[in-house]
Design an enzyme around this catalytic site. Structure first.
Site, PDB file in Angstrom:
ATOM      1  N   TYR A 158     -18.665  21.117 -69.843  1.00  0.00           N
ATOM      2  CA  TYR A 158     -18.723  19.686 -70.202  1.00  0.00           C
ATOM      3  C   TYR A 158     -20.144  19.185 -70.426  1.00  0.00           C
ATOM      4  CZ  TYR A 158     -18.893  18.337 -65.091  1.00  0.00           C
ATOM      5  OH  TYR A 158     -19.188  18.158 -63.774  1.00  0.00           O
ATOM      6  N   GLU A 159     -20.244  17.941 -70.854  1.00  0.00           N
ATOM      7  CA  GLU A 159     -21.539  17.345 -71.280  1.00  0.00           C
ATOM      8  C   GLU A 159     -22.210  18.175 -72.367  1.00  0.00           C
ATOM      9  OE1 GLU A 159     -21.332  13.941 -69.160  1.00  0.00           O
ATOM     10  OE2 GLU A 159     -23.065  14.436 -70.377  1.00  0.00           O
ATOM     11  N   GLY A 160     -21.407  18.710 -73.278  1.00  0.00           N
ATOM     12  CA  GLY A 160     -21.918  19.616 -74.305  1.00  0.00           C
ATOM     13  C   GLY A 160     -21.867  21.028 -73.767  1.00  0.00           C
ATOM     14  N   GLN A 197     -25.737  23.376 -76.114  1.00  0.00           N
ATOM     15  CA  GLN A 197     -27.098  23.201 -75.574  1.00  0.00           C
ATOM     16  C   GLN A 197     -28.057  24.183 -76.244  1.00  0.00           C
ATOM     17  OE1 GLN A 197     -27.566  20.726 -73.403  1.00  0.00           O
ATOM     18  NE2 GLN A 197     -25.358  20.385 -73.301  1.00  0.00           N
TER      19      GLN A 197
END
Lengths: 596, 596
Positions: A440-442, A447
């Site tokens: 999650y969060e990319g 990344q």
């Protein structure tokens, strides 16, 4: 049964010695009234709540999970009371703007608090994480009226926050979202659409839930340039800040998932729900991204929190569990067998965990420094340089730390043998929980693409040279032959990273796929070098007389052994990564789709 | 939703081409009546049962899990019927001795069947796995009366088997077990004690459950030299083979665990349960170990089964999910986004999975050949050499394959992004399920210690030189420059392994901990070289005219691309592993216990 102890001695070592944090805080403009005494008091109190309130809930909450009942979400037993205690302690407002009741503390102090909360009970820790993130975006982009109405209650935790980005067909590619926002005459908007994967999107712990929602205006341009950000409360709030009628936002269901069972992952339905624009029209993605560096760093911190809990548990087991005999002859002669910790292979796993976790902790603090400079320094040039380093290092802090944290928890589970697979012992939960941090969060792949694309190829390695100079400067400042065993391999690894970076930039010009093909391996190469930098700094510091006087001999010995292990055992990974990073995408891209 | 397709084309490629299996079978004494037509028919039928009966149960069975109710264990809906179908197809008796109704087929044919069963539903597959293992030990060591009474019903599946080894305080170190066996006047024994982690130890699918139990006679010597093996049926069996009264063995509870939820993991209590000695007194561990090579290879096969299912699912998702645009410009111009498979990073993960899975499949078949020679060859010298290779390669097949299979399923889950974490999509189950394969049947650390200790250091690398010669002979037989790109790196990697092996043997003499410290990395180094051998063989074969005529162009293209990827991307890991393997245990062993 797992038991969590806050790693206070390591925090103290990193803050007071490695990062000379008191001096650092004094160099900043605003959090000037924070000193080491205050920091120690805050860390000590956070340790208590982590150890005594949150950690005892971690396993039972995982076993019980959340329950959806006709639109309401019931979180596990004890969570509501823990949330209350957490709010009463003022822990939601650490980073908040003082203008609206926040404490305005630096990230270098908040980050260790976050590690303790996440390490004690990550599923719980996601609630304050999301609230802080939403408040951050509101503070940065909303108008004064919205700020005044929402921020104080979010900083107190009376109201929690949620981030509503993903839709069933739009995850990484947010340009595809379909949620609509219709402007109303009173300046508000009516939002309609469905969002998925909304962490803590619905629950009964707080009096209100403030959703930040990405949506498109009717005339918005296609793709990511047509996205706006809206504040949509669960309950409408009147001018006096009182909670009123229910807004048309509801939870349609919750997901069954691999881990973080006690954190509700919600499908949220917006049926002409009333919302207010945050920031400018069509600039929603940018508004959302201002807090992204904080959130992504925090995901790395979660990785360390969970991996530290796994390490503590594995270490305890390795000391207690009697199985087999030492290769050099019986150690516990009065027992039927020796403790696991006599075996080299067990020590290899423990040291891998320790070396990875402590480097990751140092690294998130290292990055937190630049967030603090970017926010609090009065020196524009210093701010600019710090922003460059935040941009460069955040994807590494998010992805490399969490990739290494999965490895660490896998080791922790393995040390338990068969018992590691059984829920009762807590180790398998750490693996399941930490796995989400890579996603999650990319995702970590995203990344890596950010690092190699925008942050490396696009600027032709300019950001990298800022980091390179940082490390070079430190290396050159080191005197004394006793440091050579750390400085030399660090220096060599740094040169490998430099030449690989140049190669990556050059290769990207030959074929647009080359950067993507090597992105994850480049990020890992960078991560290993960054961790080597952290270990060199820790090892040099651990040799100082001041540290030997201030810290326990076992702590100092452990630091040095972990540094030796890192350089001898983990850093050699660089040679493999270099080979991969310098090759082309050809062998991946030439294959037809049918050939897979 | 996940869907499983048996990899029949790859089986056919490996059996008929890479391993020239028809010729191989003809070279053996007993399974001489198996030919490729019969093999294809068996594989086709197995594919059907895997795809149509087992795979559809995999997710629902995981979600439902097993339930313990007053000593009875209820397995998930559909399992009892599936078990019936499985038995009716005769799938339990493939390896069984023809004297007692088994089919006596070679492992090189059974192994692919096992992969399909395990890949379709691993939790189910453990039932026949345990039955086959118990029957194997009975056939090898029990007296004729026990064999005649138990084997036919176990080969038919009417009765299932279980292996009862572990106790709460004794896992790896079985010398510590406390279960007692009291001899009775009628030649039987009464067993008392508690066993844990007993897979399929209790259930209602079969009419009887035959436990093979390790226990100690009252006067047994301490440690592992005092362990005997007993057959303890759930229901006592009369002289005519009829099931009679309940024996004093009962299931006290089942474990809650990370994965394989649908496979009951039982605590078994023996309260003066009636049992019969299998093999000689105090030789129980040796008797148990005769089947260990089969079981351990099967655990590796499980890894491939699950990782293959994960790959198929990830590949389907990568082709269907639209997200983002290709780095070289839009591909699916009429859609809002391109399918994931256009992205190099996604292809990197897919190719990693494919290259690891297909090498693992080739490698388990390679090892299965030596099991077949050891069992079926009439040539004593050939048998002896095969036994050496089985001893050497089995720990690698168990541990390296399963370590790589975890990596593969992690990739498969990652390709799904957030959806990979959600149970509905099936990928997180693969990760949870495959994780046990690294732990049970001897943890992968224990496999590595076996490889480096008994199989390498103790014989001063003699077993290794048998393998070395095998690879060298093959390399020297290859003609034609078009093969150089595989042969050269294989040859180099083999030399690295050779010199590392010599170094390991030498280092072990300096410090008794040196071997243990590098054990896992040595096993991995060996594994990478073994996979390189497999990929070189597959790549060379894929270039042949016969294969191009017989197999689909996509299949051949995929083989070559995967070989290229393996040599370019995965084999470089060797350089890092070599550095580790050649170092000493010093940095692990010098640290005091307090310093961790």
């Amino acid at each position: 049964m797992a038991e969590y102890r806050a790693p206070l001695e390591d925090f103290r070592f990193l803050l007071s010695r490695v990062f000379q944090i008191e001096h650092f805080w004094q160099s900043l403009d605003k959090p000037g009234d924070v000193d080491m005494d205050m920091a120690n008091a805050i860390l000590g109190e956070a340790a208590k709540i982590a150890q005594e309130v949150l950690a005892p809930l971690n396993q039972s909450a995982d076993a019980q999970g959340c329950r959806w009942d006709e639109g309401e979400v019931l979180v596990p037993d004890g969570f509501k009371e823990a949330y209350q205690t957490f709010c009463e302690g003022g822990w939601n407002g650490l980073a908040g703007s003082p203008e609206f009741g926040g404490m305005g503390l630096p990230k270098t102090l908040i980050a260790p608090v976050e590690e303790m909360v996440q390490g004690a009970c990550m599923a719980f820790g996601l609630a304050p994480m999301l609230t802080a993130g939403a408040a951050f975006a509101i503070n940065a982009h909303a108008n004064d009226e919205l700020k005044a109405r929402y921020l104080p209650k979010m900083y107190s935790g009376e109201w929690s926050g949620a981030m509503d980005l993903t839709e069933p067909h739009a995850g990484t590619d947010l340009g595809l979202i379909r949620t609509k926002a219709e402007p109303q005459n009173d300046g508000s908007y009516l939002l309609s659409g469905t969002k998925i994967f909304i962490t803590w999107g619905e629950h009964q712990c707080s009096d209100n839930i403030i959703h930040l929602v990405l949506a498109k205006l009717p005339d918005a341009p296609a793709g990511s340039r047509g996205i706006s950000l809206f504040l949509v409360p669960k309950f409408l709030v009147d001018a006096e800040g009182r909670v009123g009628e229910r807004n048309q936002v509801s939870c349609g269901s919750i997901e069954h998932k691999m881990g973080i069972h006690a954190s509700p992952t919600c499908v949220m339905n917006f049926d002409a729900a009333k919302g207010w624009l945050v920031g400018e029209v069509n600039k929603g993605l940018a508004a959302m991204f201002t807090m992204m560096n904080y959130e992504r760093l925090l995901v790395g911190i979660e990785g360390i929190g969970v991996a530290e809990a796994s390490y503590q548990s594995a270490l305890r087991y390795a000391r207690e569990r009697l199985q087999g005999r030492s290769a050099s002859g019986a150690v516990a002669k009065d027992s039927a067998a020796d403790p696991l910790i006599v075996h080299a292979d067990i020590r290899r796993m423990l040291l891998s965990m320790k070396a990875l976790n402590e480097a990751g902790r140092a690294f998130y603090l290292y990055v937190a420094q630049f967030l603090d400079i970017a926010k609090f320094s009065g020196d524009a040039k210093r701010r600019e340089q710090a922003e460059a380093l935040v941009a460069l290092l955040t994807p590494i802090a998010k992805a490399f730390i969490t990739d290494m944290s999965l490895d660490a928890t896998i080791h922790g589970q393995q040390i338990f043998g068969g018992h590691g697979y059984i829920s009762e012992w807590g180790q398998e939960q750490h693996v399941r929980d930490v796995r989400i941090t890579q996603i999650y969060e990319g995702t970590n792949g995203v990344q890596a693409l950010d690092l190699i694309g925008r942050k490396t190829v696009a600027c032709e390695g300019k950001l990298f040279s800022v980091f390179y100079q940082e490390v070079q400067t430190w290396i050159e400042a080191q005197k004394g032959e006793q440091h050579d065993k750390y400085i030399k391999p660090l220096s060599e690894a740094l040169q490998v990273l430099k030449s690989s970076t140049e190669k990556v930039v050059a290769n990207a010009k030959e074929n647009p796929h080359n950067a993507g093909a090597v992105a994850v391996d480049y990020l890992h190469l960078f991560g290993y070098v960054a961790y080597a930098f952290m270990w060199a700094r820790m090892a040099v510091e651990a040799q100082s007389q001041e540290v030997k006087g201030e810290f326990s001999p076992a702590f100092v010995e452990g630091k040095q052994a972990s540094a030796d292990f890192y350089f001898g055992w983990l850093l050699p990974q660089v040679s493999c990564l270099q080979q991969r990073v310098e090759t082309s995408a050809e062998c991946m891209m030439n294959l037809s789709e049918a050939g897979f």
